[in-house]
Design an enzyme around this catalytic site. Structure first.
Site, PDB file in Angstrom:
ATOM      1  N   ARG A 147      -4.864  59.320  -0.207  1.00  6.06           N
ATOM      2  CA  ARG A 147      -4.458  60.373  -1.316  1.00  6.06           C
ATOM      3  C   ARG A 147      -5.823  61.180  -1.193  1.00  6.06           C
ATOM      4  O   ARG A 147      -7.069  61.179  -1.109  1.00  6.06           O
ATOM      5  CB  ARG A 147      -4.808  59.230  -2.454  1.00  6.06           C
ATOM      6  CG  ARG A 147      -4.373  60.000  -3.714  1.00  6.06           C
ATOM      7  CD  ARG A 147      -4.663  59.282  -5.136  1.00  6.06           C
ATOM      8  NE  ARG A 147      -6.022  59.552  -5.735  1.00  6.06           N
ATOM      9  CZ  ARG A 147      -6.329  59.575  -6.914  1.00  6.06           C
ATOM     10  NH1 ARG A 147      -5.432  58.795  -7.849  1.00  6.06           N
ATOM     11  NH2 ARG A 147      -7.456  59.818  -7.311  1.00  6.06           N
ATOM     12  N   TYR A 159      -9.328  66.316 -12.014  1.00  4.89           N
ATOM     13  CA  TYR A 159      -9.291  64.776 -11.810  1.00  4.89           C
ATOM     14  C   TYR A 159      -9.437  64.147 -10.478  1.00  4.89           C
ATOM     15  O   TYR A 159      -8.946  64.803  -9.553  1.00  4.89           O
ATOM     16  CB  TYR A 159      -7.636  64.297 -12.319  1.00  4.89           C
ATOM     17  CG  TYR A 159      -7.360  62.923 -11.798  1.00  4.89           C
ATOM     18  CD1 TYR A 159      -7.748  62.144 -12.495  1.00  4.89           C
ATOM     19  CD2 TYR A 159      -6.691  62.836 -10.762  1.00  4.89           C
ATOM     20  CE1 TYR A 159      -7.598  60.565 -11.939  1.00  4.89           C
ATOM     21  CE2 TYR A 159      -6.390  61.561 -10.042  1.00  4.89           C
ATOM     22  CZ  TYR A 159      -6.781  60.602 -10.936  1.00  4.89           C
ATOM     23  OH  TYR A 159      -6.724  59.210 -10.438  1.00  4.89           O
ATOM     24  N   ASP A 211      -2.123  62.683  -6.431  1.00  4.64           N
ATOM     25  CA  ASP A 211      -1.935  62.405  -7.870  1.00  4.64           C
ATOM     26  C   ASP A 211      -2.122  63.487  -8.721  1.00  4.64           C
ATOM     27  O   ASP A 211      -3.073  64.296  -8.804  1.00  4.64           O
ATOM     28  CB  ASP A 211      -2.899  61.406  -8.424  1.00  4.64           C
ATOM     29  CG  ASP A 211      -2.597  60.606  -9.817  1.00  4.64           C
ATOM     30  OD1 ASP A 211      -1.961  61.184 -10.424  1.00  4.64           O
ATOM     31  OD2 ASP A 211      -3.410  59.650  -9.724  1.00  4.64           O
ATOM     32  N   HIS A 213      -1.720  63.194 -12.058  1.00  4.13           N
ATOM     33  CA  HIS A 213      -2.360  62.551 -13.259  1.00  4.13           C
ATOM     34  C   HIS A 213      -1.784  63.314 -14.632  1.00  4.13           C
ATOM     35  O   HIS A 213      -2.472  63.575 -15.409  1.00  4.13           O
ATOM     36  CB  HIS A 213      -3.761  62.752 -13.343  1.00  4.13           C
ATOM     37  CG  HIS A 213      -4.510  61.456 -13.736  1.00  4.13           C
ATOM     38  ND1 HIS A 213      -4.829  61.427 -14.982  1.00  4.13           N
ATOM     39  CD2 HIS A 213      -4.685  60.256 -13.000  1.00  4.13           C
ATOM     40  CE1 HIS A 213      -5.587  60.131 -14.951  1.00  4.13           C
ATOM     41  NE2 HIS A 213      -5.559  59.315 -13.865  1.00  4.13           N
ATOM     42  N   GLU A 237       2.350  61.484  -7.239  1.00  7.07           N
ATOM     43  CA  GLU A 237       2.157  60.796  -8.317  1.00  7.07           C
ATOM     44  C   GLU A 237       2.120  61.145  -9.720  1.00  7.07           C
ATOM     45  O   GLU A 237       1.500  62.579  -9.721  1.00  7.07           O
ATOM     46  CB  GLU A 237       0.941  60.060  -7.976  1.00  7.07           C
ATOM     47  CG  GLU A 237       0.574  58.646  -8.997  1.00  7.07           C
ATOM     48  CD  GLU A 237      -0.537  57.896  -8.592  1.00  7.07           C
ATOM     49  OE1 GLU A 237      -1.083  57.968  -7.395  1.00  7.07           O
ATOM     50  OE2 GLU A 237      -1.217  57.460  -9.475  1.00  7.07           O
ATOM     51  N   GLU A 263       1.753  53.516 -13.312  1.00  8.34           N
ATOM     52  CA  GLU A 263       0.167  52.919 -13.420  1.00  8.34           C
ATOM     53  C   GLU A 263      -0.063  52.626 -14.799  1.00  8.34           C
ATOM     54  O   GLU A 263      -0.562  51.654 -15.226  1.00  8.34           O
ATOM     55  CB  GLU A 263      -0.998  53.427 -12.787  1.00  8.34           C
ATOM     56  CG  GLU A 263      -1.165  54.850 -13.544  1.00  8.34           C
ATOM     57  CD  GLU A 263      -2.157  55.563 -12.659  1.00  8.34           C
ATOM     58  OE1 GLU A 263      -2.309  55.649 -11.667  1.00  8.34           O
ATOM     59  OE2 GLU A 263      -3.074  56.130 -13.300  1.00  8.34           O
ATOM     60  N   ARG A 284       4.534  52.012  -9.716  1.00  7.90           N
ATOM     61  CA  ARG A 284       3.265  51.752  -9.556  1.00  7.90           C
ATOM     62  C   ARG A 284       2.654  50.571 -10.612  1.00  7.90           C
ATOM     63  O   ARG A 284       1.534  50.470 -10.539  1.00  7.90           O
ATOM     64  CB  ARG A 284       2.369  53.140  -9.806  1.00  7.90           C
ATOM     65  CG  ARG A 284       2.521  53.962  -8.418  1.00  7.90           C
ATOM     66  CD  ARG A 284       1.531  54.815  -8.474  1.00  7.90           C
ATOM     67  NE  ARG A 284       0.342  54.944  -8.997  1.00  7.90           N
ATOM     68  CZ  ARG A 284      -0.879  54.310  -8.528  1.00  7.90           C
ATOM     69  NH1 ARG A 284      -0.613  53.559  -7.247  1.00  7.90           N
ATOM     70  NH2 ARG A 284      -1.864  54.445  -8.909  1.00  7.90           N
ATOM     71  N   GLU A 340      -2.291  50.624  -3.262  1.00 10.60           N
ATOM     72  CA  GLU A 340      -3.797  51.655  -3.570  1.00 10.60           C
ATOM     73  C   GLU A 340      -4.964  50.789  -3.137  1.00 10.60           C
ATOM     74  O   GLU A 340      -5.026  49.587  -3.672  1.00 10.60           O
ATOM     75  CB  GLU A 340      -3.640  52.143  -4.960  1.00 10.60           C
ATOM     76  CG  GLU A 340      -4.954  53.085  -5.207  1.00 10.60           C
ATOM     77  CD  GLU A 340      -5.028  53.706  -6.804  1.00 10.60           C
ATOM     78  OE1 GLU A 340      -4.034  53.067  -7.332  1.00 10.60           O
ATOM     79  OE2 GLU A 340      -5.669  54.371  -6.948  1.00 10.60           O
ATOM     80  N   TRP A 403      -4.949  63.692 -20.059  1.00 13.07           N
ATOM     81  CA  TRP A 403      -6.033  63.545 -18.943  1.00 13.07           C
ATOM     82  C   TRP A 403      -5.397  62.673 -17.921  1.00 13.07           C
ATOM     83  O   TRP A 403      -4.435  62.045 -17.757  1.00 13.07           O
ATOM     84  CB  TRP A 403      -7.238  62.475 -19.591  1.00 13.07           C
ATOM     85  CG  TRP A 403      -8.197  62.419 -18.288  1.00 13.07           C
ATOM     86  CD1 TRP A 403      -9.116  63.634 -17.888  1.00 13.07           C
ATOM     87  CD2 TRP A 403      -8.484  61.299 -17.525  1.00 13.07           C
ATOM     88  NE1 TRP A 403      -9.978  63.029 -16.710  1.00 13.07           N
ATOM     89  CE2 TRP A 403      -9.233  61.725 -16.466  1.00 13.07           C
ATOM     90  CE3 TRP A 403      -7.733  60.107 -17.643  1.00 13.07           C
ATOM     91  CZ2 TRP A 403      -9.863  60.785 -15.600  1.00 13.07           C
ATOM     92  CZ3 TRP A 403      -8.237  59.152 -16.583  1.00 13.07           C
ATOM     93  CH2 TRP A 403      -9.374  59.543 -15.708  1.00 13.07           C
TER      94      TRP A 403
HETATM   95  C1  GCO Z   1      -5.112  56.055  -9.758  1.00 11.32           C
HETATM   96  C2  GCO Z   1      -5.419  56.170 -11.405  1.00 11.32           C
HETATM   97  C3  GCO Z   1      -6.815  56.066 -11.589  1.00 11.32           C
HETATM   98  C4  GCO Z   1      -6.805  56.048 -13.372  1.00 11.32           C
HETATM   99  C5  GCO Z   1      -7.573  54.855 -13.719  1.00 11.32           C
HETATM  100  C6  GCO Z   1      -7.706  55.002 -15.323  1.00 11.32           C
HETATM  101  O1  GCO Z   1      -4.238  56.652  -9.122  1.00 11.32           O
HETATM  102  O2  GCO Z   1      -5.704  55.070  -9.112  1.00 11.32           O
HETATM  103  O3  GCO Z   1      -4.885  57.404 -11.758  1.00 11.32           O
HETATM  104  O4  GCO Z   1      -7.464  56.987 -11.352  1.00 11.32           O
HETATM  105  O5  GCO Z   1      -7.156  57.329 -13.748  1.00 11.32           O
HETATM  106  O6  GCO Z   1      -7.148  53.649 -13.301  1.00 11.32           O
HETATM  107  O7  GCO Z   1      -8.378  53.830 -15.689  1.00 11.32           O
HETATM  108 MG    MG Z   2      -2.861  57.490 -10.808  1.00 10.13          MG
END
Ligand code: GCO
Ligand code: MG
Length: 403
Positions: A147, A159, A211, A213, A237, A263, A284, A340, A403
């Site tokens: 990633r 991020y 990602d 995010h 992602e 996630e 995820r 991951e 975020w």
């Molecule tokens: C990822 C996630 C993490 C989250 C984190 C928040 O893809 O692994 O986006 O980076 O930001 O788990 O607690």
């Molecule tokens: Mg993520």
């Protein structure tokens, strides 16, 4: 067999972890991961104040009924705090079952569907050259999937980017969340060129993931997906916040980039449309935040109907207990996709001795009975909980953003 006691531990071997230990009357105990990054004590109190008192005396083998007792029986359903608490209980009960029967948990979930689980690593850098170096390092460690996140020119924080050579996780131990500043325009103008350079240097034999995010609108995500199509990403992602499941329809109309999300999902009701309408390619959710092994097996079965594979969240805020549970789950199901892998620090590995391992780009679940993870209480005690926050994000004009 009866549950005789259950205790919650919060420790911080470099980052916070909430660990549930359930004791059964024949000297067997099971471990569950109840960590919810930045909201640790809320889950701990849900367990100690509300759930554990109803668990004592129950038969730990009754994972299905116990799960429904806490999920369906609790009038206030769902939500990350409740589901992380239920998830920890469920995980610990499967651990007890495995230990009591003398077999690894994957054997209780259908046995081995594969011998090893493809893992993806994290490569990130403040600029393109650091990021290229980071990708090279992860490939040298044996990863076949990486990633990639990179600092964006003109933005102080992006991020997923580390500062000072340390991993970008964990959350900050500041008195209030750190505030970051974001510009979608700057990001979108930069990312396609980053992937041009990565493919140019490393070719197409390595899987690349990225990602977003949650920071794009559907049409922005569609534009990014389209521009990255020549690079054959393994996945893009969280292109948009998934609170609105229909938000993925517009992305799908315009691009064939594979999409991953989930996630932050806690139940199948966060993703049933994404699955049934085939709006994503990888789900995820993982064992802790997805409410345990019991519901995740069912979500994976539903995903399989729609040709969707798993790609369990595995940032360092999933403790080794959760990662191990994800690997037993991943070993057993047919539609495993990828796992991951954000490596835990040395101290975390000492607090949670485990028998899963990494070799040549794959994670291997261990062969010990149960989940194969232990918890060093004495060492954990030396590293007490410290309040920590995930960042807050604002646009350049001050508007509060995702975020
Ligand atoms: C990822 C996630 C993490 C989250 C984190 C928040 O893809 O692994 O986006 O980076 O930001 O788990 O607690
Ligand atoms: Mg993520």
């Amino acid at each position: 067999m009866k549950i005789s006691d259950a205790r919650v531990f919060i420790c911080s071997p470099g980052r916070n972890f909430v660990t549930l230990k359930i004791y059964a009357d024949e000297g067997v105990y099971g471990l569950g991961d109840a960590t919810l990054n930045g909201r640790e004590t809320a889950v701990a109190s849900c367990l100690t104040e509300h759930l554990i008192p109803c668990l004592l005396g129950r038969n730990p083998f009754d994972t299905e009924d116990i799960w429904h007792y806490f999920y369906r029986g609790g009038y206030w359903r769902r939500g990350p705090v409740t589901m992380a608490a239920i998830g920890a209980i469920d995980m610990a009960l499967w651990d007890i079952k495995g230990k009591a029967l003398g077999t690894p948990v994957y054997n209780l979930l259908g046995g081995k569907s594969r011998t090893k689980m493809l893992a993806y690593a994290h490569a990130n850098g403040a600029d393109v050259s650091q990021t290229l170096d980071a990708v090279e390092q992860e490939i040298a460690l044996g990863y076949k999937a990486v990633r990639v996140q990179c600092g964006v020119p003109g933005l102080a924080h992006a991020y997923g980017v580390a500062s000072g050579g340390i991993p970008y996780e964990p959350a900050s131990r500041s008195t209030r969340p750190i505030e970051e500043v974001w510009s979608t325009e700057k990001y979108l103008n930069f990312i396609p060129a980053l992937f041009d350079k990565i493919r140019e240097k490393f070719g197409f034999d390595i899987h690349l993931l990225h990602d977003c995010h949650n920071r794009l609108t559907p049409i922005e995500a569609a534009r990014l997906g389209k521009s990255l199509e020549p690079h054959n990403l393994f996945w893009l992602e969280d292109p948009v916040p998934a609170e609105l499941q229909e938000g993925f329809q517009a992305i799908r109309r315009h691009t064939v980039v594979p999409l991953a999300a989930g996630e932050v999902f806690n139940t199948v009701y966060d993703c049933h449309k994404l699955l049934a309408e085939q709006l994503i390619d990888y789900i995820r959710m993982t064992v802790s935040h997805g409410g345990g092994i019991t519901p995740l097996i069912k979500t994976a079965a539903m995903a399989a109907v729609y040709h969707i594979k798993t790609g369990c969240h595995g940032a360092t805020d999933m403790s080794p207990v959760c990662l191990s549970a994800a690997l037993h789950f991943g070993a057993a199901i047919n539609n495993f996709g990828i796992q991951e892998h954000m490596r835990h620090n040395e101290l975390t590995r000492e607090v949670f001795p485990h028998d899963y391992s990494f070799k040549d780009g794959y994670l291997l679940s261990g062969e010990r009975p149960g989940l194969g993870v232990d918890f060093d209480e004495a060492l954990a005690k030396k590293h007490p909980y410290q309040r920590a926050y995930l960042p807050v994000n604002r646009l350049e004009d001050g508007t509060l953003f995702h975020w």
